[in-house]
Design a protein around this motif. Structure first.
Motif, PDB file in Angstrom:
ATOM      1  N   ILE A 124       0.834  -1.200   0.000  1.00 22.65           N
ATOM      2  CA  ILE A 124       0.000   0.000   0.000  1.00 22.65           C
ATOM      3  C   ILE A 124       0.871   1.254   0.000  1.00 22.65           C
ATOM      4  CG2 ILE A 124      -0.201   0.127   2.525  1.00 22.65           C
ATOM      5  CD1 ILE A 124      -2.948   0.943  -0.046  1.00 22.65           C
ATOM      6  N   TRP A 128       0.748   3.935  -3.018  1.00 17.46           N
ATOM      7  CA  TRP A 128       0.439   5.345  -2.761  1.00 17.46           C
ATOM      8  C   TRP A 128       1.437   6.262  -3.472  1.00 17.46           C
ATOM      9  CZ3 TRP A 128       3.762   8.083   0.885  1.00 17.46           C
ATOM     10  CH2 TRP A 128       3.431   9.446   0.993  1.00 17.46           C
ATOM     11  N   GLY A 178      -8.425   9.771  -0.550  1.00 10.41           N
ATOM     12  CA  GLY A 178      -9.038   8.478  -0.833  1.00 10.41           C
ATOM     13  C   GLY A 178      -8.521   7.389   0.090  1.00 10.41           C
ATOM     14  N   LEU A 179      -7.230   7.400   0.376  1.00  7.12           N
ATOM     15  CA  LEU A 179      -6.653   6.400   1.271  1.00  7.12           C
ATOM     16  C   LEU A 179      -7.090   6.633   2.714  1.00  7.12           C
ATOM     17  CD1 LEU A 179      -3.059   6.144  -0.216  1.00  7.12           C
ATOM     18  CD2 LEU A 179      -4.803   4.375  -0.220  1.00  7.12           C
ATOM     19  N   ILE A 181     -10.016   7.950   3.626  1.00  7.08           N
ATOM     20  CA  ILE A 181     -11.416   7.535   3.675  1.00  7.08           C
ATOM     21  C   ILE A 181     -11.544   6.018   3.751  1.00  7.08           C
ATOM     22  CG2 ILE A 181     -13.565   7.459   2.332  1.00  7.08           C
ATOM     23  CD1 ILE A 181     -12.890  10.262   1.319  1.00  7.08           C
ATOM     24  N   THR A 182     -10.657   5.317   3.036  1.00  4.70           N
ATOM     25  CA  THR A 182     -10.719   3.844   3.032  1.00  4.70           C
ATOM     26  C   THR A 182      -9.975   3.217   4.209  1.00  4.70           C
ATOM     27  OG1 THR A 182      -8.813   3.801   1.522  1.00  4.70           O
ATOM     28  CG2 THR A 182     -11.026   3.706   0.537  1.00  4.70           C
ATOM     29  N   GLY A 183      -9.485   4.050   5.121  1.00  4.79           N
ATOM     30  CA  GLY A 183      -8.874   3.536   6.337  1.00  4.79           C
ATOM     31  C   GLY A 183      -7.424   3.139   6.223  1.00  4.79           C
ATOM     32  N   HIS A 184      -6.739   3.617   5.174  1.00  7.95           N
ATOM     33  CA  HIS A 184      -5.334   3.250   4.978  1.00  7.95           C
ATOM     34  C   HIS A 184      -4.357   4.347   5.405  1.00  7.95           C
ATOM     35  CE1 HIS A 184      -6.245  -0.501   2.978  1.00  7.95           C
ATOM     36  NE2 HIS A 184      -7.070   0.123   2.163  1.00  7.95           N
TER      37      HIS A 184
END
Length: 256
Positions: A124, A128, A178-179, A181-184
């Protein structure tokens, strides 16, 4: 007269899709596949660096590329001095701007080594960085051609505009958001992503300056519509270095 500002779009898109596919494959596979893919890319970049001021001597270019690949691989086993072999070959062989190219190569190969280290911390993280570089480049390409306006640094990169540069920052921030929001990642990632994109843009400008000193438009013609491998991945050097510097001071705000 019809504008030709989109003349290279089709070729760029086709080449970009192929590169994206290879990138996704190597990041997904990770491990040895990622190491070998990264090594091959940066070895080709070293080959192009050697060709900038020594275009008539293929053995010299192959030597620098081989030393670059060997240095990246050796550094994975802690043999850090091996990263200096290719830069020294550039700096010490007869060529114009040899020391400057050697310094650039040293930074470039260090970035390659750190990029591989980041992959060991999680796909990840690598995804990114790549997304920030790619999205900021795409946003900059379209915004620069649609909006135009003042040039960012005309002496270094005549085509780069402020509108494209800022659009790249916005695109990078959206990647970070975006990352988050998706919990990353944590909210700090929304701030860090444009900084990484800006570092990537500076990496692009640094390579443009080298090309202007050498009197060439592209580092090579290996990638249709994009020029050379160095032309396509120069921003990655700046982006990886920015992530490295941030990591020296603060924890990276993204999951492994």
């Amino acid at each position: 007269m019809r504008s030709n500002r989109w003349a290279d779009l089709g070729v760029r898109l086709a080449s970009g899709l192929v590169l994206a596919g290879l990138g996704v494959l190597s990041v997904w596979a990770g491990g040895l596949t990622f190491v070998l893919m990264t090594t091959a890319i940066f070895a080709l970049m070293a080959w192009e660096l050697a060709a900038l001021t020594d275009a008539d001597h293929a053995p010299s270019r192959l030597l620098v590329a081989g030393l670059g690949a060997g240095g990246i691989l050796a550094a994975q086993w802690g043999l850090w001095p091996a990263l200096l072999a290719a830069p020294l070959a550039l700096a010490l062989t007869p060529r114009r701007d040899g020391r400057l190219l050697g310094l650039y190569a040293a930074v470039m190969l260090f970035a390659a080594h750190h990029f591989i280290e980041l992959d060991q911390r999680g796909a990840i993280l690598v995804a990114w960085i790549v997304l920030v570089v790619v999205v900021s480049d795409i946003m900059g390409y379209f915004a620069g051609r649609l909006l135009g306006g003042p040039k960012f640094w005309p002496k270094a990169s005549p085509k780069k505009t402020w509108s494209g540069t800022v659009a790249g920052w916005v695109g990078a921030a959206l990647v970070g958001l975006g990352l988050v929001i998706t919990g990353h990642g944590t909210p700090a990632l929304v701030l860090l992503s444009p900084l990484v994109a800006f570092a990537g843009q500076l990496g692009d400008i640094a390579e443009s300056l080298l090309k202007r000193r050498a009197g060439v438009k592209d580092a090579s013609n290996l990638i249709p519509g994009h020029g050379g491998v160095l032309d396509r991945f120069d921003a990655l050097i700046g982006a990886v270095l920015a992530v490295w510097v941030w990591g020296l001071v603060l924890p990276l705000p993204i999951g492994g």
